[in-house]
Design an enzyme around this catalytic site. Sequence first.
Site, short mmCIF file in Angstrom:
data_model
loop_
_atom_site.label_atom_id
_atom_site.label_comp_id
_atom_site.label_asym_id
_atom_site.label_seq_id
_atom_site.Cartn_x
_atom_site.Cartn_y
_atom_site.Cartn_z
N TYR A 193 -7.85 32.24 -38.79
CA TYR A 193 -8.60 33.45 -38.43
C TYR A 193 -8.47 33.74 -36.94
O TYR A 193 -8.18 34.87 -36.53
CB TYR A 193 -10.08 33.25 -38.80
CG TYR A 193 -11.02 34.26 -38.18
CD1 TYR A 193 -11.07 35.57 -38.62
CD2 TYR A 193 -11.87 33.89 -37.13
CE1 TYR A 193 -11.94 36.50 -38.04
CE2 TYR A 193 -12.74 34.80 -36.55
CZ TYR A 193 -12.76 36.10 -37.00
OH TYR A 193 -13.61 37.02 -36.42
P1 NAD Z 1 -18.06 42.41 -41.95
O1 NAD Z 1 -17.18 41.74 -42.95
O2 NAD Z 1 -19.50 42.53 -42.27
O3 NAD Z 1 -17.48 43.85 -41.59
C1 NAD Z 1 -16.11 44.15 -41.59
C2 NAD Z 1 -15.89 45.37 -42.48
O4 NAD Z 1 -14.51 45.75 -42.39
C3 NAD Z 1 -16.18 45.12 -43.95
O5 NAD Z 1 -17.19 46.02 -44.42
C4 NAD Z 1 -14.85 45.36 -44.67
O6 NAD Z 1 -15.00 45.98 -45.93
C5 NAD Z 1 -14.11 46.23 -43.67
N1 NAD Z 1 -12.65 46.13 -43.78
C6 NAD Z 1 -11.91 45.00 -43.87
N2 NAD Z 1 -10.59 45.30 -43.92
C7 NAD Z 1 -10.50 46.65 -43.85
C8 NAD Z 1 -9.42 47.58 -43.85
N3 NAD Z 1 -8.14 47.15 -43.95
N4 NAD Z 1 -9.68 48.90 -43.77
C9 NAD Z 1 -10.97 49.34 -43.68
N5 NAD Z 1 -12.04 48.51 -43.68
C10 NAD Z 1 -11.81 47.19 -43.76
O7 NAD Z 1 -17.86 41.60 -40.56
P2 NAD Z 1 -18.69 41.59 -39.21
O8 NAD Z 1 -19.33 40.28 -39.07
O9 NAD Z 1 -19.50 42.84 -39.12
O10 NAD Z 1 -17.49 41.65 -38.16
C11 NAD Z 1 -16.99 42.89 -37.67
C12 NAD Z 1 -15.82 42.61 -36.72
O11 NAD Z 1 -16.27 41.80 -35.63
C13 NAD Z 1 -14.67 41.86 -37.37
O12 NAD Z 1 -13.45 42.37 -36.87
C14 NAD Z 1 -14.86 40.43 -36.88
O13 NAD Z 1 -13.62 39.72 -36.81
C15 NAD Z 1 -15.45 40.64 -35.51
N6 NAD Z 1 -16.28 39.54 -35.05
C16 NAD Z 1 -17.43 39.22 -35.73
C17 NAD Z 1 -18.21 38.16 -35.27
C18 NAD Z 1 -19.48 37.74 -35.97
O14 NAD Z 1 -20.08 36.75 -35.53
N7 NAD Z 1 -19.93 38.46 -36.99
C19 NAD Z 1 -17.82 37.46 -34.13
C20 NAD Z 1 -16.64 37.80 -33.50
C21 NAD Z 1 -15.89 38.86 -33.95
C1 UGA Z 2 -18.66 33.33 -36.49
C2 UGA Z 2 -18.08 34.43 -37.43
O1 UGA Z 2 -18.21 34.03 -38.78
C3 UGA Z 2 -16.65 34.75 -37.14
O2 UGA Z 2 -16.27 35.88 -37.89
C4 UGA Z 2 -16.57 35.03 -35.68
O3 UGA Z 2 -15.34 35.48 -35.28
C5 UGA Z 2 -16.99 33.81 -34.88
O4 UGA Z 2 -18.38 33.62 -35.16
C6 UGA Z 2 -16.84 34.01 -33.41
O5 UGA Z 2 -17.76 33.80 -32.63
O6 UGA Z 2 -15.74 34.35 -32.99
P1 UGA Z 2 -19.00 30.75 -36.74
O7 UGA Z 2 -19.26 30.34 -35.32
O8 UGA Z 2 -18.38 29.75 -37.65
O9 UGA Z 2 -18.10 32.06 -36.82
O10 UGA Z 2 -20.41 31.27 -37.30
P2 UGA Z 2 -21.42 30.71 -38.40
O11 UGA Z 2 -20.89 30.85 -39.77
O12 UGA Z 2 -22.72 31.34 -38.13
O13 UGA Z 2 -21.48 29.14 -38.09
C7 UGA Z 2 -22.15 28.63 -36.95
C8 UGA Z 2 -22.15 27.10 -37.04
O14 UGA Z 2 -22.90 26.70 -38.18
C9 UGA Z 2 -20.77 26.49 -37.18
O15 UGA Z 2 -20.68 25.40 -36.33
C10 UGA Z 2 -20.69 26.01 -38.61
O16 UGA Z 2 -20.01 24.78 -38.74
C11 UGA Z 2 -22.13 25.81 -38.98
N1 UGA Z 2 -22.41 26.12 -40.41
C12 UGA Z 2 -22.09 27.32 -40.93
C13 UGA Z 2 -22.99 25.14 -41.18
O17 UGA Z 2 -23.27 24.02 -40.73
N2 UGA Z 2 -23.26 25.44 -42.48
C14 UGA Z 2 -22.98 26.65 -43.03
O18 UGA Z 2 -23.28 26.88 -44.24
C15 UGA Z 2 -22.37 27.63 -42.23
#
Ligand code: NAD
Ligand code: UGA
Length: 316
Positions: A151
């Site tokens: 990822y």
């Molecule tokens: P999410 O899965 O809730 O939202 C992403 C949306 O994109 C989904 O609704 C999905 O249907 C849509 N999508 C996927 N592929 C597509 C395509 N080809 N065309 C149109 N739509 C498409 O995820 P999120 O947590 O809201 O994350 C949003 C963005 O932020 C992502 O790019 C993710 O990598 C990035 N991001 C999220 C986190 C986090 O902690 N949530 C952290 C770092 C980066």
């Molecule tokens: C999150 C998002 O899922 C990614 O899409 C994003 O890009 C990433 O943050 C980011 O910062 O770039 P992650 O840090 O793994 O990734 O977020 P969580 O799923 O909330 O996990 C946080 C921590 O909890 C991790 O250390 C994971 O190992 C732990 N975890 C997660 C558990 O122990 N149990 C679970 O069921 C899920």
Amino acid sequence: MKVLVTGVAGFIGSTLAERLVSDGHQVVGIDSFSDYYDRRIKESNLARLTDVNGFTLLEGDLNTADLRTVLDRVEVVYHHAGQPGVRKSWGADFTDYTDANISATQRLLEAVRNSAPSLTRFVYASSSSVYGNAERYPTSESDRPQPRSPYGVTKLAGEHLVNLYAANFGIPAISLRYFTVYGPRQRPDMAFNRFIEWARHDRPLPVYGDGTQIREFTYVDDIVEANVRACDADVEPGTVVNLSGGTATSVNDVLDLLEKIHGEPLRVHRGEPALGDVFRTGGCTERAKTLLGWEPRMGIEEGLAREYDWLAARDG
Ligand code: NAD
Ligand code: UGA
């Protein structure tokens, strides 16, 4: 202003779109409703936007949609569509990541280059996962990215594409590296959502490893605020900015906080560490402060309680 939000039905995209509409912008949102999690959750994310003046939903995939029409008169693009989730990105699922995070980003950038003459800003939702186990903490934007998950590799590739199009075609792009975002609407695969759901159903919470891993969890409204500020910021095309929550918090710290919010002892199941998870993330936010005037505002105790209340209200 006319704004495009990709991934608008998702956790962050829907929250951002609501803010933009309430700020008076005309928002077009596109989403493919990918099957990573239940479509009904995505529809409920959009509930407050449906039938609202100033919001248009397009169901479509960035890899196939007619992007020229989608970009008509758009001035700002917020690119949040993507395939998130660190732990699922191994094996056969990897193509979901390359399609959504690399190919779709490249196709969008090509379309922007050719069909968005009025564009003043392109914001890319990048990720702390580009750093892997970082060189140092707090990690600065100039530290060497070394992703530890497939990822993370795809998010870094997307960021490189954004910078490439900025350098060659002057696309006014900025990449915001989000550090583990949480709050209402958090995705169901993410830690806080799972922990709260498991606690509320009196099941042992699924912790990966011993729970000493550290994150700087960042509240979704803080992320939205930075996106809004990024729109007007005076930055070089291709600038990269960390958005990190400000407090190093271990998973075990989260369990202690959640126990207080839940009001009853939690049962915890500690399993194997998850492949691709880094031990620690934490970003320096000096650049965000200088360029965007941004600092994280929400503390983890209140933010976690808000996510708890949201899930309790949603599920009854
Ligand atoms: P999410 O899965 O809730 O939202 C992403 C949306 O994109 C989904 O609704 C999905 O249907 C849509 N999508 C996927 N592929 C597509 C395509 N080809 N065309 C149109 N739509 C498409 O995820 P999120 O947590 O809201 O994350 C949003 C963005 O932020 C992502 O790019 C993710 O990598 C990035 N991001 C999220 C986190 C986090 O902690 N949530 C952290 C770092 C980066
Ligand atoms: C999150 C998002 O899922 C990614 O899409 C994003 O890009 C990433 O943050 C980011 O910062 O770039 P992650 O840090 O793994 O990734 O977020 P969580 O799923 O909330 O996990 C946080 C921590 O909890 C991790 O250390 C994971 O190992 C732990 N975890 C997660 C558990 O122990 N149990 C679970 O069921 C899920």
